[in-house]
Scaffold this motif. Sequence first.
Motif, short mmCIF file in Angstrom:
data_model
loop_
_atom_site.label_atom_id
_atom_site.label_comp_id
_atom_site.label_asym_id
_atom_site.label_seq_id
_atom_site.Cartn_x
_atom_site.Cartn_y
_atom_site.Cartn_z
N SER A 15 0.81 -1.22 0.00
CA SER A 15 0.00 0.00 0.00
C SER A 15 0.85 1.27 0.00
N CYS A 43 3.64 4.22 -4.55
CA CYS A 43 3.02 5.48 -4.98
C CYS A 43 3.79 6.03 -6.17
N THR A 48 -2.06 5.81 -2.22
CA THR A 48 -3.20 5.04 -1.71
C THR A 48 -4.32 5.95 -1.21
N GLU A 67 -7.61 5.02 0.80
CA GLU A 67 -8.37 3.95 1.44
C GLU A 67 -9.87 4.11 1.24
N PHE A 123 -5.28 0.93 -3.57
CA PHE A 123 -4.08 0.78 -2.77
C PHE A 123 -2.85 0.57 -3.67
N GLY A 124 -1.79 1.31 -3.37
CA GLY A 124 -0.51 1.14 -4.04
C GLY A 124 -0.51 1.42 -5.52
N ARG A 152 -4.06 -2.12 -6.33
CA ARG A 152 -4.88 -3.16 -5.71
C ARG A 152 -6.16 -2.56 -5.15
N TYR A 164 -7.51 -3.79 -2.37
CA TYR A 164 -7.52 -4.17 -0.96
C TYR A 164 -6.11 -3.99 -0.41
N ASP A 165 -6.01 -3.99 0.93
CA ASP A 165 -4.72 -3.73 1.57
C ASP A 165 -4.15 -4.95 2.27
N ARG A 190 -3.10 -7.04 -8.80
CA ARG A 190 -2.96 -5.64 -9.16
C ARG A 190 -3.74 -5.41 -10.45
#
Length: 308
Positions: free
Chosen positions: A209, A212, A240, A242, A247-248, A270, A272-273, A285
């Motif tokens: 996460s 970036c 990210t 949330e 995420f990421g 993604r 989810y984390d 991903r």
Amino acid sequence: MHYGMPPGYRHTDHTYYFTASVPEYDRIILRKASNIKDLACAEEKVLWRKHDTGKQSIHIWAPEIHYLWGEWFIYYAAGDIDDIWAIRPYILRCKGSDPFEDEWEEMGQMKAAEEDDFSFRDFSLDATVMEHKGDYYYIWAEKTGVGKKISNLYIAKLQAPNRLSTVQKLLTTPDYEWERVGFWVNEGPAVLKHEGKIFLTYSASETGSAYCMGMLTISEDEDLLDPNNWSKSRIPILRTDEEKGIFGPGHNSFVKSEDGKKDLCVFHARCYDEIQGDPLYDPNRHTMIIEVIWDEKDDPVFQFENKL
């Protein structure tokens, strides 16, 4: 499209091409469509498969398709089954004019300039190619140092599709805390041009996460091989979120919209984390697209609200 590292390309005939790392890291694929959203369900063709032994036998990563010198090329990274982290950059060349239908051949590993004793001697990947004022430039990530090494971004001119003509120049190293989570990483370069400026986005930190995107900027009239001419954003341009369940976000490419009026940023992230095990081997991903918005200074603004 459930792939990592998503380089997209729109050719002069307005066809979109898509290639990316597949979850098994064992082959190079290609999709094509006249509408970018149709790539999600487009036919997928395998262009090349990994070797059984030796070099290019594991970790087939980050392919990018480029049309250079009137020919099609795919730049990618691969490891050695006997030394799985001996990742190096390689090239495929299309033997015909149709990248989807015609055969592809190996050109081997990318070669450094004769006077360059440093490039491609260690973990090297995520190469992209940009054209500028009649010259082609090769930009890539390579690790340096000892122990837990640092991944930097380098630039050099291309002499040929598989050889550099100049020694490497360091563009950016992980300076900020947001580039140093888990690993000290700058990788995944992508180029966007607008109103006399060149923007180079890149990815930072480990692939969970914290992953970036950062950005470098230079005037199109400056010498691209002089690191002092590039300015670096102090904060991530995309990270990210949330609340939106993204995420990421990282390793992107840029393409034009179907009408040629909008700049689109294609990236992976993604939804989810909670990742069990190594994030590198988590296959989920997803490829996402947002429209790039331009502010009053003609600088790009990246917002998940502009997701296509």
